[in-house]
Scaffold this active site. Structure first.
Site, short mmCIF file in Angstrom:
data_model
loop_
_atom_site.label_atom_id
_atom_site.label_comp_id
_atom_site.label_asym_id
_atom_site.label_seq_id
_atom_site.Cartn_x
_atom_site.Cartn_y
_atom_site.Cartn_z
N SER A 189 0.85 -1.19 0.00
CA SER A 189 0.00 0.00 0.00
C SER A 189 0.89 1.25 0.00
O SER A 189 1.68 1.43 -0.92
CB SER A 189 -0.97 -0.04 1.19
OG SER A 189 -2.02 0.87 1.02
N HIS B 295 -8.00 -4.92 -1.84
CA HIS B 295 -6.80 -4.41 -1.19
C HIS B 295 -6.17 -5.43 -0.25
O HIS B 295 -4.94 -5.48 -0.13
CB HIS B 295 -7.16 -3.14 -0.40
CG HIS B 295 -5.98 -2.34 0.03
ND1 HIS B 295 -5.17 -1.66 -0.85
CD2 HIS B 295 -5.46 -2.10 1.26
CE1 HIS B 295 -4.22 -1.03 -0.19
NE2 HIS B 295 -4.37 -1.29 1.10
N ASP C 9 -9.67 -3.51 -5.83
CA ASP C 9 -9.14 -2.73 -4.72
C ASP C 9 -9.60 -1.27 -4.82
O ASP C 9 -9.23 -0.57 -5.76
CB ASP C 9 -7.61 -2.80 -4.76
CG ASP C 9 -6.95 -2.15 -3.55
OD1 ASP C 9 -7.63 -1.42 -2.80
OD2 ASP C 9 -5.74 -2.36 -3.37
#
Length: 704
Positions: free
Chosen positions: A551, A672, A637
């Site tokens: 991320s 995600h 995501d």
């Protein structure tokens, strides 16, 4: 260990180039790969089958390419998966937590991917299964449970699920008397809700088409969700909204925040029709959280320059800021992370000198004591409580060598009772491992904490490979906690290291401020400095360091690859936020407006534009000899959209020199968080670890 075998020769996908330009602050950029962003991306999040066929074809070509390059690790991946699975107690169960006449917990069945939720009589007895995650997930390619919350009268269960990976959760109400779900479901929610005191309704946030929790609704059980009452709407797209209840079931708390500013509204849980009451109006930079305390609220805040936070009190009848009174003063260098209040005690989790500690305060006398631990580096967490009127609290402890332990702690007698130690079925001997807390000098003289784990017999002569993990954003601290997965690398001679770089709060709030916005490059320079320090100290060599981050940590990976490609033997970037400038220029994306306080607003500010442009990984890809790079992403995501790593991989291949490959693996059924099942997730970790072993040491399956 032998040096790695080369990746096989294979033709990498070459994305078509369709130049698209934008101009901001007099600067024009051209993006050849902007077409990889689907015009109907909002629809794709809900239904991946509507993805543009030409984009799908390119992503599938990427998957075929990475599979070909990693084919020789197939046996290694199976071995790694088997090892990691063997360290998990397959039929693990939590220690139930008491609430009224029952105690609630969760468990797994042998071979199960999803948890089951159960309850027992308060003092023990037969388990009643309230929700079976495996049964609910049956037949679905992706399934993740959201919030699970029993009603105050224990007759109902509010639960949520996401079956696309896009984090649009559906809320359901289960009748615990017969085990069936009520007919009404509420779609497109944030994944949780807060019950009213009478258990006949709940509050929840609904996501708009851009995935923002902008509206708060009330649902009365047994009514049509289409007629739910709008309670509050947040019109500023830069703020998130959440809702929760207090343990006494007296209050509903409506939290509104971005990364540096917060605001609360409250209402009585016994009067759901009441107008929410503002506590303290938002002021840029003012943060506060509320914790119930009977006739008072405890307020954890940075008000009045309390950078590392202080604790104040406010009367529950009128908690306006004018009525706040200081209880625990601000102390520079002692960061108060969270608080938990009980009828007679106030507990706080704080960090001092980079390490966490728990402090218990008796409310009547103000007397405090610290729950102490002796290891050099460790992780602590407050496990909460369903009950307010109790003298027992629960916390967790672990270190990089010590499996997680769960304790009940009597705040009055100070008795610590071990409830559970994490089981490692395949065996774990802490004496075979060494954990260290080091300080690496940064370029500007700051000292960056580093948590290390390695085998006691690993040679520290520069020959060991190293997995170096980093994050460094949003003030998030990566704990020095027990991680059974990384033992598969450590047992093969790796040094496992966590770089506690600026952008986290490892050394206080100032550590975070020194790694954001105009000072963001400190995050990247710290990580590079840690890599060079580990080499100087003989722990590893540059061509044996595999850097890993996900991320915002994936953005870190992209930045350090551009700044110091020679410092790393490989890069693993999971769901990487690498097209920072483009994303921050697009106010329609789910996270962009709320992210401006963290990164800057390049739409409004030319200075912010230049700052981000100087480090945004995608914009700074160059003719460099990059190490092997692996990017991993999920199609649905909503946090880091799939096209960021897709574009990054395409540009890297276009501009890089040298023969090292760029691999891009995309899960076409997830978002995600990756795969949703606990074992499916292990397969993904086995894949990334196999890549690390391949680039840093070889693909042998055996451990030492």
């Amino acid at each position: 260990m032998t040096r790695p075998a080369p990746f096989p020769t294979a033709e990498a996908p070459r994305a078509a180039r369709h130049p698209a330009s934008d101009t901001h602050h007099g600067v024009t950029r051209t993006d050849d790969y902007a077409w990889l962003r689907a015009d109907n991306w909002q629809e794709v999040f809900r239904d991946p089958s509507v993805l543009d066929p030409r984009i799908r074809a390119h992503l599938e070509a990427e998957n075929r390419y990475q599979a070909e390059l990693m084919a020789d690790t197939a046996d290694l991946q199976k071995t790694l998966f088997s090892e990691m699975k063997g360290r998990i107690k397959e039929d693990d169960s939590s220690v139930p937590m008491k609430d009224g006449p029952f105690a609630y917990g969760s468990s797994f069945r042998l071979g199960g991917e999803q948890p089951r939720y159960f309850r027992t009589p308060r003092e023990g007895g037969a388990e009643a299964i309230l929700l079976d995650g495996d049964a609910e997930a049956s037949g679905k390619a992706y399934f993740r449970l959201g919030g699970i919350d029993h009603s105050p009268d224990h007759r109902r269960l509010l639960w949520a699920f996401d079956d696309k990976g896009s984090e649009f959760y559906t809320l359901c109400v289960r009748n615990l008397e017969d085990g069936g779900d009520l007919a009404e479901t509420v779609s497109d929610t944030g994944g949780s809700g807060a019950w009213t005191a009478d258990s006949d309704g709940f509050f929840y946030t609904r996501l708009d088409p851009n995935h923002r929790p902008s509206k708060l609704y009330f649902h009365a059980v047994g009514t049509d969700p289409a007629k739910d009452r709008l309670v509050y709407e947040e019109t500023d797209p830069g703020f998130f909204m959440n809702v929760g209840g207090t343990r006494s079931n007296e209050w509903i708390l409506i939290g509104i925040n971005d990364h540096e500013t917060s605001e609360y509204r409250i209402l009585s849980a016994a009067d759901p029709s009441a107008e929410p009451k503002l506590v303290a109006a938002r002021e840029t930079g003012l943060q506060y959280d509320l914790e119930e305390g009977g006739d008072v609220f405890f307020v954890l805040t940075n008000a009045d320059g309390a950078k590392d936070f202080k604790i104040m009190t406010a009367p529950a009848s009128d908690p306006a800021r004018a009525n706040w009174k200081e209880l625990v003063p601000h102390e520079p260098g002692r960061l108060i992370l969270s608080i938990l209040a009980f009828r007679h005690f106030l507990v706080r989790l704080e960090r001092r000198d980079g390490l966490p500690r728990i402090v218990v305060r008796e409310r009547a006398s103000g007397e405090e004591h610290v729950i102490s631990f002796e290891e050099e580096a460790f992780s602590l967490g407050l496990s909460g409580s369903y009950e307010y009127d109790t003298e027992e609290m629960r916390f967790t402890y672990s270190s990089m060598t010590t499996p997680a332990q769960l304790f009940d702690y009597n705040m009055r007698t100070r008795e610590r009772r071990l409830l559970k130690t994490q089981e490692v079925p395949s065996g774990h001997d802490p004496d075979r491992y060494v954990t260290r807390r080091l300080m690496a000098p940064a370029a500007d003289g700051e000292l960056v904490p580093v948590s290390l784990l390695h085998r006691a017999d690993t040679p520290l002569d520069g020959s060991a490979p190293c997995l170096l993990y980093g994050y460094g954003s949003y003030g998030i601290t990566i704990p020095a906690a027990f991680n059974t997965n990384c033992l598969s690398l450590v047992d093969r001679g790796f040094v496992y290291a966590i770089a506690h770089i600026r952008g986290g709060k490892d050394k206080g709030y100032a550590w975070y401020e020194d790694g954001k916005r105009a000072k963001k490059e400190n995050t990247f320079k710290d990580f590079i400095a840690v890599a060079r320090f580990l080499v100087r100290e003989g722990y590893t060599a540059h061509d044996r360091i595999v850097a890993q981050g996900g991320s915002a940590g994936g953005m870190l990976m992209g930045a350090v690859a551009n700044m110091a490609p020679e410092a790393f033997g490989g890069i693993v970037a999971e769901v990487p936020f690498v097209d920072v400038l483009t994303t921050m220029l697009d106010a329609t994306l789910p996270l962009t407006p709320p992210e401006w306080p963290e990164w800057g607003n390049p739409i409004a500010s030319a200075d912010d534009y230049r700052t981000i442009a100087a480090y945004s990984p995608y914009d700074n890809v160059g003719a460099l000899d990059y190490p092997p790079i692996l990017a991993v992403a999920g199609l649905t995501d909503p946090r880091v959209t799939y096209w960021e790593p897709a574009k990054w991989a395409a540009r890297l291949r276009e501009l890089k020199t040298g023969s090292n490959p760029v691999l891009f693996r995309i899960n076409m059924d997830s978002g995600h968080a990756g795969a949703s099942g606990r074992f499916s997730r292990l397969e993904e970790i086995a894949y990334t670890y196999a890549f690390a072993l391949k680039v840093a040491g070889g693909t042998q399956t055996t451990v030492r």
